[in-house]
Every structure is written in structure tokens, then in C-alpha cells.
Design a protein around this motif. Structure first.
Motif: not given
Length: 214
Positions: A157-171
């Protein structure tokens, strides 16, 4: 039992209380044995990347966290804890991270306010048990550095803060949230609840309902 890893960085008690509100046993611990025995582990963190990695080494918890991740049991990094999952950070010089996920952590660059602080809407990018049953919504961020995953498949998942910002990661069994789920209302608590479900403990239903009502 859910181990909240205490390595001297961060607001551990707020995370611990959120886990308890969801009906799970939480234990603040700096014991490698207790971490190894836990059903799930959470690596919180507030502060500088290099200091955090230094604390992990000095306390002997670096190897404990790596062994835990290798065990296949669920591990969640929150805020700075998420950034530590990556290979390196440029915060105040170059610092090696845990290397559990490929990628690096860089400072926000642009003519906008840093730190990124406030409520931003999540955009789900890939299916994950962490996002199961949830709708996109707002969560609470406070950070000056952001992660650039080395593999697009790790970006949930990402969030928008003047760009797509990494919000949730997983592997596999390793997950991370850049925001503070314990401070992010119902969506944050449900995200945390989804992680706890992966840990295999049976929560108390009444406690879950009370947590979701916060």
C-alpha cells in the motif's frame, strides 16, 4: 504471546496497549529467549535509523530479530521499525539495516513540508492477509524519511504525499507499516488486528470489539 521488542527506541507502551485492546497478550521484552518463544513479534521505533541499529547491536537483539524472522513466524515493523527492515538508509550517513527486505530509506526531497505529518489515505496495491477485508482509508504518519522497496511485489500500500510514499510492505512472514496503526483509528486497529490473526493466538472477542470502538 506477542513480543514488543524493546531496544531503547520508541513509544512501546502505546503499541503494547493497542495489542492488548485487541485481546492479545503483549509483552515488552529485550530477552532473545522471550522473542524466540513469541507467537508474533513487533519492532516499533521512533528516532534515527543509525541509532536504532546501534542499539540493536549493543543489546544483542540484532541476531535475535534476524533469527525470529528466519523462523517463519510473523514479524511487523512499525514506523522506524519498518524502515529497519530494509537493506540501508541514508539518514545522517549510510547505515546498514536488517536486510530482510531489499531497498533503501531516503529523505523526502522537494519544496514541501518535512516531516510528512498527518492523516493520509492508503491506496492498496497488492492483495495481502494484512489488508484482507479492509477498505482504503486514512492513517496517521510522522516521518522525514521513506522507504524505496527494491522489489515492487513487496509494496502492499502507498499514500500520496506529493508522490507515492511506501506505507505498507510485506514479504512472506515479514511486514511493515510506515504509519502508526495504534494512532490511526479504526482502520489502524483493524490492520493491526489482521497482523495479530496471522500470529495464531485466539483473541478475546469482547476485547476486540472494545479495541475497534476506539
Amino acid at each position: 504471546m506477542i513480543a514488543i521488542i524493546d531496544y531503547g527506541m520508541g513509544n512501546l507502551h502505546s503499541v503494547s496497549k493497542a495489542v492488548e485492546r485487541l485481546g492479545y497478550e503483549a509483552r515488552l521484552t529485550s530477552s532473545p529467549d522471550e522473542i524466540a518463544a513469541a507467537d508474533g513479534a513487533i519492532l516499533p521505533g521512533v528516532g534515527a535509523f543509525g541509532d536504532a541499529m546501534g542499539n540493536l547491536r549493543e543489546t544483542g537483539l540484532l541476531d535475535a530479530v534476524l533469527r525470529y524472522a528466519d523462523s517463519g513466524k510473523p514479524l511487523l515493523g512499525i514506523c522506524l521499525g519498518m524502515q529497519l527492515l530494509f537493506a540501508e538508509s541514508e539518514e545522517h550517513g549510510r547505515h546498514e539495516g536488517l536486510g530482510l527486505l531489499p531497498g533503501k530509506v531516503i529523505r523526502f526531497r522537494g519544496p514541501y513540508k518535512v516531516p510528512h505529518m498527518g492523516w493520509n489515505r492508503l491506496s492498496f496495491r497488492r492483495p495481502s492477509p494484512l489488508l484482507e477485508g479492509l477498505d482504503e482509508g486514512y492513517v496517521y504518519f510522522v516521518h522525514s524519511y521513506h522507504a524505496i522497496p527494491g522489489r515492487v511485489d513487496d509494496l502492499l500500500a502507498t499514500a500520496d504525499y506529493y508522490q507515492a510514499v511506501t506505507a505498507v510492505v510485506g514479504r512472506d512472514n515479514v511486514y511493515g507499516m510506515q504509519f502508526h496503526p495504534e494512532k490511526s483509528g479504526e482502520l489502524g486497529m483493524r490492520l493491526l488486528g489482521n497482523f495479530l490473526k496471522l500470529c495464531g493466538q485466539a483473541p478475546q472477542t469482547a476485547a476486540i470489539e472494545a479495541g475497534n470502538a476506539q
